[in-house]
Structures are given as C-alpha cells and as structure tokens.
Design an enzyme around this catalytic site. Sequence first.
Site, PDB file in Angstrom:
ATOM      1  N   LYS A 206      40.813  33.950  47.331  1.00 47.85           N
ATOM      2  CA  LYS A 206      41.517  33.272  48.429  1.00 47.85           C
ATOM      3  C   LYS A 206      40.984  31.844  48.593  1.00 47.85           C
ATOM      4  O   LYS A 206      41.733  30.891  48.646  1.00 47.85           O
ATOM      5  CB  LYS A 206      41.339  34.085  49.727  1.00 47.85           C
ATOM      6  CG  LYS A 206      42.014  33.436  50.908  1.00 47.85           C
ATOM      7  CD  LYS A 206      41.891  34.289  52.160  1.00 47.85           C
ATOM      8  CE  LYS A 206      42.415  33.484  53.355  1.00 47.85           C
ATOM      9  NZ  LYS A 206      42.300  34.178  54.616  1.00 47.85           N
ATOM     10  N   GLU A 212      30.474  34.563  42.955  1.00 52.21           N
ATOM     11  CA  GLU A 212      30.581  35.596  41.926  1.00 52.21           C
ATOM     12  C   GLU A 212      31.825  35.375  41.064  1.00 52.21           C
ATOM     13  O   GLU A 212      31.778  35.446  39.832  1.00 52.21           O
ATOM     14  CB  GLU A 212      30.688  36.991  42.573  1.00 52.21           C
ATOM     15  CG  GLU A 212      29.442  37.471  43.283  1.00 52.21           C
ATOM     16  CD  GLU A 212      29.466  37.143  44.768  1.00 52.21           C
ATOM     17  OE1 GLU A 212      30.016  36.079  45.145  1.00 52.21           O
ATOM     18  OE2 GLU A 212      28.904  37.933  45.544  1.00 52.21           O
ATOM     19  N   GLY A 267      41.621  38.249  53.469  1.00 54.72           N
ATOM     20  CA  GLY A 267      41.289  38.683  52.111  1.00 54.72           C
ATOM     21  C   GLY A 267      41.529  40.175  51.902  1.00 54.72           C
ATOM     22  O   GLY A 267      42.114  40.601  50.903  1.00 54.72           O
ATOM     23  N   ARG A 268      41.082  40.980  52.851  1.00 57.70           N
ATOM     24  CA  ARG A 268      41.195  42.433  52.679  1.00 57.70           C
ATOM     25  C   ARG A 268      42.608  42.952  52.980  1.00 57.70           C
ATOM     26  O   ARG A 268      42.851  44.155  52.949  1.00 57.70           O
ATOM     27  CB  ARG A 268      40.130  43.158  53.506  1.00 57.70           C
ATOM     28  CG  ARG A 268      40.072  42.782  54.973  1.00 57.70           C
ATOM     29  CD  ARG A 268      38.784  43.305  55.621  1.00 57.70           C
ATOM     30  NE  ARG A 268      38.610  42.812  56.979  1.00 57.70           N
ATOM     31  CZ  ARG A 268      38.053  41.660  57.296  1.00 57.70           C
ATOM     32  NH1 ARG A 268      37.632  40.846  56.355  1.00 57.70           N
ATOM     33  NH2 ARG A 268      37.914  41.311  58.560  1.00 57.70           N
ATOM     34  N   GLU A 353      34.254  45.818  57.040  1.00 60.38           N
ATOM     35  CA  GLU A 353      34.251  44.362  57.190  1.00 60.38           C
ATOM     36  C   GLU A 353      35.053  43.993  58.452  1.00 60.38           C
ATOM     37  O   GLU A 353      34.788  42.983  59.094  1.00 60.38           O
ATOM     38  CB  GLU A 353      34.848  43.692  55.945  1.00 60.38           C
ATOM     39  CG  GLU A 353      34.387  42.248  55.768  1.00 60.38           C
ATOM     40  CD  GLU A 353      34.775  41.632  54.433  1.00 60.38           C
ATOM     41  OE1 GLU A 353      35.959  41.382  54.221  1.00 60.38           O
ATOM     42  OE2 GLU A 353      33.878  41.389  53.596  1.00 60.38           O
ATOM     43  N   HIS A 384      31.049  69.546  45.557  1.00 58.96           N
ATOM     44  CA  HIS A 384      29.878  69.948  44.770  1.00 58.96           C
ATOM     45  C   HIS A 384      28.765  68.916  44.877  1.00 58.96           C
ATOM     46  O   HIS A 384      27.868  68.875  44.047  1.00 58.96           O
ATOM     47  CB  HIS A 384      30.294  70.173  43.315  1.00 58.96           C
ATOM     48  CG  HIS A 384      31.332  71.254  43.198  1.00 58.96           C
ATOM     49  ND1 HIS A 384      30.995  72.586  43.083  1.00 58.96           N
ATOM     50  CD2 HIS A 384      32.683  71.201  43.255  1.00 58.96           C
ATOM     51  CE1 HIS A 384      32.114  73.310  43.040  1.00 58.96           C
ATOM     52  NE2 HIS A 384      33.150  72.491  43.155  1.00 58.96           N
ATOM     53  N   LYS A 512      24.932  34.992  51.863  1.00 57.43           N
ATOM     54  CA  LYS A 512      25.451  34.013  50.894  1.00 57.43           C
ATOM     55  C   LYS A 512      24.619  32.731  50.935  1.00 57.43           C
ATOM     56  O   LYS A 512      24.242  32.184  49.905  1.00 57.43           O
ATOM     57  CB  LYS A 512      26.906  33.643  51.233  1.00 57.43           C
ATOM     58  CG  LYS A 512      27.945  34.670  50.874  1.00 57.43           C
ATOM     59  CD  LYS A 512      29.341  34.081  51.123  1.00 57.43           C
ATOM     60  CE  LYS A 512      30.416  35.139  51.119  1.00 57.43           C
ATOM     61  NZ  LYS A 512      31.723  34.663  51.548  1.00 57.43           N
TER      62      LYS A 512
HETATM   63  O1  F6P Z   1      32.282  37.863  51.265  1.00 62.01           O
HETATM   64  C1  F6P Z   1      33.348  38.467  51.909  1.00 62.01           C
HETATM   65  C2  F6P Z   1      34.646  37.893  51.492  1.00 62.01           C
HETATM   66  O2  F6P Z   1      34.866  36.699  52.145  1.00 62.01           O
HETATM   67  C3  F6P Z   1      35.782  38.877  51.740  1.00 62.01           C
HETATM   68  O3  F6P Z   1      36.230  38.870  53.020  1.00 62.01           O
HETATM   69  C4  F6P Z   1      36.761  38.470  50.713  1.00 62.01           C
HETATM   70  O4  F6P Z   1      37.721  39.461  50.484  1.00 62.01           O
HETATM   71  C5  F6P Z   1      35.850  38.236  49.535  1.00 62.01           C
HETATM   72  O5  F6P Z   1      34.697  37.651  50.096  1.00 62.01           O
HETATM   73  C6  F6P Z   1      36.390  37.378  48.440  1.00 62.01           C
HETATM   74  O6  F6P Z   1      36.761  36.121  48.899  1.00 62.01           O
HETATM   75  P1  F6P Z   1      37.706  35.180  48.039  1.00 62.01           P
HETATM   76  O7  F6P Z   1      38.987  35.889  47.827  1.00 62.01           O
HETATM   77  O8  F6P Z   1      37.848  33.935  48.846  1.00 62.01           O
HETATM   78  O9  F6P Z   1      37.007  34.927  46.735  1.00 62.01           O
END
Ligand code: F6P
Length: 550
Positions: A206, A212, A267-268, A353, A384, A512
């Site tokens: 987003k 990452e 995002g979610r 979240e 199990h 972060k």
């Molecule tokens: O670190 C949490 C977060 O901001 C989430 O809310 C989001 O879905 C995810 O990181 C990834 O963010 P982006 O889509 O901006 O890379």
Amino acid sequence: MTQPTDLRGWQRLSQHYSANKDLTMRSLFAADPERFEHFQLQAAGIFLDYSKNRVSKETMQLLTDLAREANVEQKITNMFAGELVNPTEGRQALHTALRNRSNSPVVVEGQDVMPGVQAVLDRMHVFSDQVRNGEWLGYKNEPITDVVNIGIGGSDLGPLMACEALAAFAHERLNMHFVSNVDGSHIAETLKGLNPRTTLFIIASKTFTTQETLTNANSAKTWFLESDANESDVAKHFVALSTNAEKVAAFGIDTNNMFEFWDWVGGRYSLWCAIGLPIILSIGMERFYQFLEGAHAMDEHFKTAPLDENIPVTLGLLTVWYTNFHGAHSHLIAPYDQYLHRFPAYLQQLTMESNGKSVHIDGSAVDCETGPIVWGEPGTNGQHAYFQLVHQGTHLIPTDFILPMESLNPIGNHHELLMANCFAQSEALMMGKSSEELTLEMRNAGASADEIDRLTGHRTFSGNRPSNTIMMQRLDARALGALIATYEHKVYVEAAIWNINPFDQWGVELGKQLASKIQQELAGGKTVSAHDSSTNGLINRALKLRNLHA
Ligand code: F6P
C-alpha cells in the site's frame, strides 16, 4: 469519554452475568428442545448456529441493548457512508465500496469513488486475462507459468489465504507463490527452480515503503537481471499494487504496470481491490466478481438486518460477552476445511491489528479488556494437537467451527468423517462428561471401582465450553467473500462497543523505528552501548559471532 463500562447496558449485563454464572448450556438445551431453531441465523449463504453459547434469550436481549446504547447502528451507517471512522489517520474505511455491486454511488470528499474502483477492476480484468490466456509474454516470448507476490501483512495474508482457499478453482498453468518474510530464506527457497523467463513478480505494498517488501523486491529484481534479461525486460515481469505511484516509479516499475488503490482502503481490508490481483490471476475475473458479490451480500445484511438478526453483530456481541464478562482471553478459529488452512493467520491480522488497542477513539485509556488473541488451525489436525487444552484446560476458549456441507474433493467417506468430527467437537465442548456418566461408561467396560476412582478426575469433562458453528453449502468464491466480510464486520462491531479505532495500527511502529536504527548499527559493525544492557548485549554478541563466521 464515557467508558463502555459506564453504559447502563454494560452494568445490566454484569448483574445478569453474576446472577447466571452457574447456568449450564446443558440445562439451557434441556429447558428448550428447540434451542437450535431459536439460536440460529442465516444470510448471504452463511448459516450460523450460536445455540452452543452460554446465553439465554435474555442475555442476547441485553447484549443487543448494549449494542444499541453504544450506537452500533449509527456506527455501521457511518462506515458505509464514508465518514471519517479512522480519525487518527484522518481516513474513511470504505472496503465495502470495493465490493459494492449495486451501482449506487459512494461519495468520498464530494466524489463518487465507484467509477475509479471499476476502472481498476477493468484493468485487472484485461491484464489477468492476458496472463491467463498466455498472451502476456515474458522477455523470451514465453507465457507466464509462475506468479510471485511480494508483500507482507495485508498485502500478503489476504491474497495468500484466498488463493489457498480457492485453490480448487486455480488456473492450471499458473503456480502462485507468496514471499513476505525479510528472512532471505523465504525468497531464496521460493525462487529455487523458477525460470526468470516465465516468472511474473507482483510487488504489493500500500505504502511502497515497507522494508521487508522492498528488500524482497530488490532481491527479486537482482535475481531477474542476473539471467540474460535486461532493464527493459523488467516491464514484462514486474507489476506493482500500491497507492503510491511516486515510490513505484522510483523503484523502477513503469506506472502503466501499476494497479492503484486508495488511502481509504486499510491494508488488511485490501484484498477486494488491487491487492486481490493474485486471486484474480489464480481464479479468473468471473469468479473474483462472485467473491465480491458474496461480500456485498453480507454487507447488505450487516447494513440492514436488525441487530438481533444480524450475523456479524451477534458474533461480535458474543465475543464481548466472553471477553468482558467471562474473562476469556482468546478465540479459537477451527475451520473444518483444509482449503482454509491460512484463514486463522489471516484473521489474526484482521482482528488483532484492528482491536489490539488500549485507548478509546479519543485517546483516553480503556477500562475494559479489548480484542482477544485469535488463533487456530484446520480441523481435524487441531484435535490431535491443542484440543486437549480447549476441552480440559483452565482457560475458557470460545471457538468458531467453520464447515462447508459439500466437499470439493468427494473421496470415499472423507467428508462424512470431517463433518462428524466437527459436530462431535462442539457437542463434546458443550456437553462434557460428568463423573456419573464416566462411572457408568467405565463400569460397562469392566473397570474396577478402584480404577474408576483413580481416573475420574482425569477422564471427566466439565463441558459448558462455548462455540459457534458457521456453515456454507460449499467453499466457493461467493461463500469465501461472505465469510470474510462476516469477520470484518464482527471486528467492527466489537470495536464499536469498546469505542476503539479498529482501522489504525500504531502499535507496529515502534518496532519498525528501532529495527531501522539497529540495522544501521549492525551494518556499521561497531560495538554499541546506547541501548539497555540486554539489547546492547544481543547486538554486540551478534556482531562478534557474525564476524567470526564471516
Ligand atoms: O506493519 C503493519 C502494516 O502496516 C499493515 O497494516 C500492512 O498491511 C502491512 O504493514 C504492509 O503494509 P504495506 O502494504 O504498506 O507494505
């Protein structure tokens, strides 16, 4: 700010809990032979049996009164109407507009967003058809065989879960892969055996600033360019899903190859739009529209059904009942469907979240528990592993069983066994086994009085452990859409009662910030002393050991 606990409805529920805390579900079922009929709801292809809960009609009435007093109805209207329901980020939360199949406008800041939503869906339709039909060719004019989605959190969990859930409908040639972890092993293992000539990378972020994702995206690009491809070939193999065109261009992806979405999509909650591209590539646009329609049908139900006939409202209120009045700390998701094996992980982000908050929407501290810990695995595997604790442990763990009636792979009697296990678990949790029942059972099996005495404590089950059972005809795109929307709205209802903002996630920021500082220290290679002694010690030890092995 008025605390939820100050509400009259809350206090009445407290009294009701104290007066009825010894009431058992066994006795409730005995008193009402039609309890199953009286505690069930159905909408948008989703059936909910909530009879195996520690609730009477009066409890549900009191919970509904609480919802009314907490303005849940108004808050639902506000969300759908595009009000600023996420004030800490100054945003609307309009994921419902993304699946609005009704042709009615959704206005954000004076502008109908629906034409923009449809335009991106249309572009994704064209693109996905080209990839699926083999018309989209790689730099050596070969069709795409492998799609690697690089994203994390909402840019990974939703599409990954949905691609897995709908794998029965997946395109035959396209293998879907998902890379999220910054651990290099994730991308390294994913790329092993892939062919750069036939691999399409989707960089999903987003913000397009997530460490990452950008690290993995850069490594993917390096891997791609290490083949005989060159920079001009990148356009055929890299597309972006983002709200941030500037950063996408800076990364080196042509913005013609970008599918956009908007700040008002959390995002979610973003798998319904551009972030859903892997789902579209896998199941095709027609099925993706069914997915949206399923969610839209649940939206309509959520928006229009009275509180006491509303599935997400009922589920949310039950979570409030257990979290705030019974002291439950966690909620188990047990999908009896292997295709839903990533559903609990997806729900962890959606619920934790969203509702893992300690302050009200105005920033004042809450005085009650908020979102429970969500966890789970598909049945029957969980039986199990951890079901021992759910049946006989000291924690109260409300459970959602999720079960399709029809198997997409009807082999022998597998599905009958699956269903039998699902129904047996909720029955066992509710009924338990008394010492009298156990004694009789053991005596009939020839056990001695001594043995019965020795094992009674171990082999009895307290029962009275609550669960919901959610069923659908079969797990297809429409049903999955409705199921996800059910949980999205459930989470919103809980937040509305607790008066917290479910749409921000400030809690992920501190880690972060610190990680970025520590990364520089690790790269610098010099002994550090600015942290606490543990963190200094860990960093210095890592520097030393890493150097030893360099
Ligand atoms: O670190 C949490 C977060 O901001 C989430 O809310 C989001 O879905 C995810 O990181 C990834 O963010 P982006 O889509 O901006 O890379």
